[in-house]
Design an enzyme around this catalytic site. Structure first.
Site, PDB file in Angstrom:
ATOM      1  N   LYS B  78       0.856  -1.186   0.000  1.00 51.95           N
ATOM      2  CA  LYS B  78       0.000   0.000   0.000  1.00 51.95           C
ATOM      3  C   LYS B  78       0.891   1.235   0.000  1.00 51.95           C
ATOM      4  O   LYS B  78       1.939   1.249   0.659  1.00 51.95           O
ATOM      5  CB  LYS B  78      -0.874  -0.043   1.258  1.00 51.95           C
ATOM      6  CG  LYS B  78      -1.912   1.054   1.386  1.00 51.95           C
ATOM      7  CD  LYS B  78      -2.765   0.833   2.655  1.00 51.95           C
ATOM      8  CE  LYS B  78      -3.883   1.848   2.770  1.00 51.95           C
ATOM      9  NZ  LYS B  78      -4.723   1.628   3.984  1.00 51.95           N
ATOM     10  N   SER B 153      -9.818   1.359   3.083  1.00 56.54           N
ATOM     11  CA  SER B 153      -8.959   2.158   2.235  1.00 56.54           C
ATOM     12  C   SER B 153      -7.887   1.349   1.499  1.00 56.54           C
ATOM     13  O   SER B 153      -7.300   1.830   0.539  1.00 56.54           O
ATOM     14  CB  SER B 153      -8.273   3.236   3.066  1.00 56.54           C
ATOM     15  OG  SER B 153      -7.339   2.659   3.953  1.00 56.54           O
ATOM     16  N   SER B 177      -9.935  -0.935   7.235  1.00 55.14           N
ATOM     17  CA  SER B 177      -9.321  -0.708   5.924  1.00 55.14           C
ATOM     18  C   SER B 177      -8.560  -1.887   5.338  1.00 55.14           C
ATOM     19  O   SER B 177      -8.203  -1.863   4.164  1.00 55.14           O
ATOM     20  CB  SER B 177      -8.381   0.494   5.988  1.00 55.14           C
ATOM     21  OG  SER B 177      -9.126   1.687   5.952  1.00 55.14           O
TER      22      SER B 177
END
Lengths: 96, 492
Positions: B78, B153, B177
């Site tokens: 990420k 997310s 997330s």
């Protein structure tokens, strides 16, 4: 119940160092009002005498030995600065 | 053999046997990313050259017989993890061009094993969002249906694993997330206990809630990844110095006489019928495996979203003060002084959701409102934590849905922030309590979308939820194994 006004939004934006366009102020006024009306539900709970939780995992102070070790260094630290000079971050004029 | 379809534990066997090299694996994944990612948008940046160099190092190490568990395994990160020499943006315009001078701890631990990093993954800007639509690089599409969200997310982290564009990924979880996108994309995602994995080198959103964790194709892969990143780190003052279990070794211990709690507050009106059916079926599978299903109550569940959106935004407003156009990232200077430079830099650099949360958090901390909002939320957080403590006196694991519905459509909730926030209703309590939980695929909706179940464990009992998940996966693997998302264009 509290009502968010455009004046509140301007005040909070100033605290947060955000410049907002007029349509952003309009949107944030209604959105913050809606969200804060929702969070009012917390007032249904009696929290007298409840200790607040700042961290979920109880931790004592994290101490370490006071030993010098290498750090990033000025050159690397300044590498991402939008503006730098003479080993310092350079910012726009602060004092007239 | 379709190399990108292999699990990490299968890749390890081939790498050890020498019939597949890290270079071949890396090539296969890079090819697949180039073929597919135009339609998924999981990657912000593909680090092709670095990946090939890392694969060469891994192959040398394998030949020398010095391989670590993840040597030569193609992974992706990420874009919230700072990576030395590789641009790290947190999917924000304000950080475009930021090239970190160091690796965070989780990244460094994977690099020490000579894992291969394929690139940096898309996400909601500063990890704020539940749909991955709040990205300066455009939304991530769900590999099962490109008209639907991947979740957020860590949407890129989940979609990349689901579409076989990485063998495993790292994400972060502040209110769901990792778990929510894992559920929407049909992969396994684990949020460890707060303090289990170092947050050093992770761009902070809400420091008392943020935690790093893995996303992977199956439970064993998830355990291998967690093993590599878990453990104390002196550079994160909230890292906890407790021994780390051998997660892969304990996976097969079974669930006989394990007590699994079913909290009534998670089976509410608004819960999608297909999701409810899949969760109830999973409870029956566990009962059949010898676990004891216990009805429990987590009475303050309904207050978690309100509590979270005060605490998380308050912490975010403070954390994001560092983006001021002086030390890193973009600067917008119109020559009218320092304060205006701050205001204009932040106005242009942040997207709408980030501004909204900074505003909410600043308000909740501001003079006159602190006690009514922030302090009140911290007290309610105590009540939510105590719910879990009491429940874990009765049961070993809590089983719930991850999200009230399968993946929703792109654009469906983007104009209604409160609706969007409520999609995290089942994942947020775990972050407030600070304990661990994972998302495990457990079925499909009538429309063919993946559904995930959440297994919540006691603090630092990652081993328990992993072996609980493994037992389900082993019992249902043949029937429930998600098919490979199509490599053919799903839309013209």
């Amino acid at each position: 119940m509290m009502k968010i006004t455009p004046e509140t939004v301007h005040h909070v934006a100033d605290l947060a160092r955000l410049s907002l366009g007029e349509d952003e102020v309009v949107n944030l006024t209604s959105e913050m009002d809606l969200i804060l009306a929702y969070v009012e539900k917390l007032n249904q709970l009696d929290t007298a005498g409840i200790t607040p939780t700042a961290h979920a995992v109880p931790l004592e102070n994290a101490f370490r030995d006071d030993l010098a070790s290498p750090s990033l260094g000025a050159e690397k630290a300044l590498h991402n600065a939008p503006d730098s000079a003479e080993g310092c971050f350079r910012v726009p004029k602060v004092i007239e | 053999m379709e190399l990108t379809a292999l699990t990490i534990h299968e890749m390890r066997k081939h790498l050890a046997a020498g019939d597949v090299s890290a270079a071949e694996l890396t090539d296969a994944f890079l090819r697949r990313i180039h073929e597919l990612d135009g339609r998924i948008n999981a990657f912000i940046r593909i680090t092709e050259n670095q990946a090939r160099e890392a694969a060469e190092r891994a192959d040398r190490r394998l030949r020398e017989g010095k391989a670590a568990p993840l040597t030569g395994i193609p992974l992706a990160l990420k874009d919230i993890f700072v990576t030395e020499g590789i641009e790290t943006t947190c999917a924000s315009n304000i950080l475009k061009g930021f090239v970190p001078p160091y690796d965070g701890t989780a990244v460094a631990r994977l690099r020490e094993q000579d894992a291969v990093f394929l690139g940096k993954l898309n996400m909601d800007e500063f990890a704020m969002g539940s749909s991955n639509e709040n990205s300066a690089f455009g939304p991530v599409k769900n590999p099962w249906d490109p008209n639907r969200v991947a979740g957020g997310s860590s949407g890129g982290s989940a979609a990349a694993v689901a579409a076989h564009m990485a063998a495993g990924t790292l994400g972060t979880d502040t209110g769901g997330s990792i778990r929510q996108p894992a559920s929407h994309c049909g992969v396994v995602g684990l949020k460890p206990t707060y303090g289990r994995v170092s947050r050093y080198g992770v761009i902070a959103y809400a420091s008392s809630l943020d935690q790093v964790g893995p996303l992977a194709r199956d439970v064993e892969d998830c355990a291998l990844l967690l093993q590599a990143i878990a453990g104390f780190d002196a550079r994160d003052a909230t890292s906890v110095d407790l021994p780390v279990a051998d997660y892969p070794a304990t996976l097969k211990n079974g669930v006989k006489s394990l007590r699994i709690g079913r909290p009534k507050e998670y089976f509410i009106t608004g819960l999608d019928a297909d999701v409810a059916a899949a969760i109830n079926a999973a409870l029956e599978v566990y009962a059949g495996l010898g676990a004891e299903i216990v009805d429990i109550s987590l009475p303050h569940t309904d207050y978690a979203v309100a509590c979270y959106y005060l605490i998380a935004t308050a912490e975010a407003s403070s954390n994001l003060a560092r983006f001021e156009g002086v030390r890193f990232g973009q600067r917008v200077d119109r020559g009218d002084g320092l304060l205006e430079m701050y205001r204009n830099t932040r106005a242009q650099g942040f997207g709408a959701e980030v501004k909204r949360r900074i505003m909410l958090g600043t308000f909740a901390l501001s003079s006159g409102y602190y006690d009514a909002y922030y302090l009140k939320a911290q007290k309610v957080r105590t009540l939510i934590r105590e719910d879990f403590t009491a429940a874990f006196g009765q049961v070993d694991v809590i089983l719930t849905p991850v999200a009230p519905t399968p993946a929703f459509s792109l654009g469906e909730k983007i104009d209604n922030p409160l609706q969007m926030y409520l999609s995290d209703i089942f994942t947020i309590p775990v972050n407030l309590a600070g304990t661990c939980a994972l998302s495990l695929p457990c079925g499909f909706s009538a429309g063919g979308l993946p559904i995930g179940m959440q297994l919540i464990g006691k603090p630092f009992a990652e081993e328990t939820i992993l072996r609980t998940a493994y037992a389900f996966e082993a019992a249902t693997a043949t029937a429930e194994r998600p098919p490979l998302p199509s490599a053919e264009p799903a839309v013209p």
